[in-house]
Design a protein around this motif. Structure first.
Motif, mmCIF file in Angstrom:
data_model
loop_
_atom_site.group_PDB
_atom_site.id
_atom_site.type_symbol
_atom_site.label_atom_id
_atom_site.label_comp_id
_atom_site.label_asym_id
_atom_site.label_seq_id
_atom_site.Cartn_x
_atom_site.Cartn_y
_atom_site.Cartn_z
ATOM 1 N N TRP A 36 2.028 -4.447 2.723
ATOM 2 C CA TRP A 36 1.339 -3.234 2.284
ATOM 3 C C TRP A 36 1.499 -3.034 0.784
ATOM 4 N N TYR A 37 2.721 -3.216 0.285
ATOM 5 C CA TYR A 37 2.994 -3.035 -1.143
ATOM 6 C C TYR A 37 2.169 -4.011 -1.979
ATOM 7 N N ARG A 55 0.938 9.535 -5.718
ATOM 8 C CA ARG A 55 2.165 10.180 -6.184
ATOM 9 C C ARG A 55 3.009 9.200 -6.994
ATOM 10 N N ALA A 56 3.966 9.743 -7.737
ATOM 11 C CA ALA A 56 4.830 8.900 -8.570
ATOM 12 C C ALA A 56 5.614 7.908 -7.714
ATOM 13 N N ASP A 57 5.988 8.312 -6.491
ATOM 14 C CA ASP A 57 6.772 7.432 -5.615
ATOM 15 C C ASP A 57 5.903 6.750 -4.564
ATOM 16 N N GLU A 58 4.603 6.711 -4.801
ATOM 17 C CA GLU A 58 3.638 6.231 -3.811
ATOM 18 C C GLU A 58 4.002 4.870 -3.219
ATOM 19 N N MET A 59 4.476 3.965 -4.070
ATOM 20 C CA MET A 59 4.658 2.586 -3.637
ATOM 21 C C MET A 59 6.095 2.239 -3.255
ATOM 22 N N THR A 60 6.981 3.211 -3.233
ATOM 23 C CA THR A 60 8.375 2.922 -2.905
ATOM 24 C C THR A 60 8.541 2.671 -1.409
ATOM 25 N N GLU A 61 9.574 1.915 -1.069
ATOM 26 C CA GLU A 61 9.816 1.614 0.340
ATOM 27 C C GLU A 61 10.217 2.869 1.111
ATOM 28 N N SER A 62 10.973 3.759 0.487
ATOM 29 C CA SER A 62 11.378 4.986 1.173
ATOM 30 C C SER A 62 10.165 5.857 1.505
#
Length: 203
Positions: A36-37, A55-62
């Motif tokens: 997905w990433y 969002r700023a954290d859109e692509m983070t695993e969390s």
């Protein structure tokens, strides 16, 4: 046998796998993060004009894991069926299709939204995914109406919906905030009887 609304909303749903020889639609899993990433990252410029602001954290695993948990909750409660589109050739994630805003009671309808990785766009993959989702919505979910909204400039999406038998029903002013701006949308809909007529005319 007609399934009651209470049973649909209260039961613990099993896994969803809708497929044919070339494509499969299934619920997202936490282990999908790497694929997905990669797909979303390389397709960012292609996708952003048609989606809400990332969002700023859109692509983070969390953030992805939180999304998967939320997807599972929405599916279990009967609110939505979020699906990933998998190409059977190599078991590759190529996009997503969400059956969302499921309304029961007198409405018995839903709204679909979808996205496709840039390198897979224009190759008929989304047409296959929409085609697979329609019988599931009308038969398994037992809904009466499918809605879809798209930006007027998104000619590719309009052609896709029309080819699938959807009919244009209206013009919605500043309907959704897309990429930081309130954008007008065209509303399309497909009724269960429309689907049967479209299938018969296509055969």
């Amino acid at each position: 046998m007609t399934r009651s609304v209470f049973r649909f909303l209260s039961r613990q749903p099993g896994p969803v796998e809708i497929g044919n020889a070339t494509h499969m639609l299934r619920l997202p899993k936490s282990t999908d993060y790497r694929q997905w990433y990669q797909l979303r990252s390389e397709s960012r410029d292609f996708l952003e004009p048609w989606e809400p602001t990332w969002r700023a954290d859109e692509m983070t695993e969390s953030a992805f894991r939180s999304r998967v948990i939320r997807n599972e909750q929405e599916f279990s409660s009967g609110q939505a069926v979020p699906l990933f589109i998998i190409s059977r050739g190599g078991d590759q994630l190529i996009g997503g299709l969400t059956i969302g805003y499921i309304r029961r009671g007198a409405a018995q309808c839903c709204m679909i939204g979808y996205w496709m990785g840039e390198r897979y766009a224009g190759m008929g993959h989304m047409a296959q995914a929409v085609k697979l989702s329609i019988p599931y919505i009308f038969s398994s979910l037992q809904l009466h109406r499918i809605e879809a909204a798209c930006i007027p400039e998104n000619h590719r999406s309009i052609r896709l919906l029309e080819k699938a038998g959807f009919q244009r029903e209206g013009y919605l002013r500043e309907y959704l905030k897309i990429n930081g701006q309130w954008r007008d949308h065209l509303m399309f809909a497909l009724l269960s009887q429309d689907s049967m007529q479209h299938k018969n005319s296509s055969d």
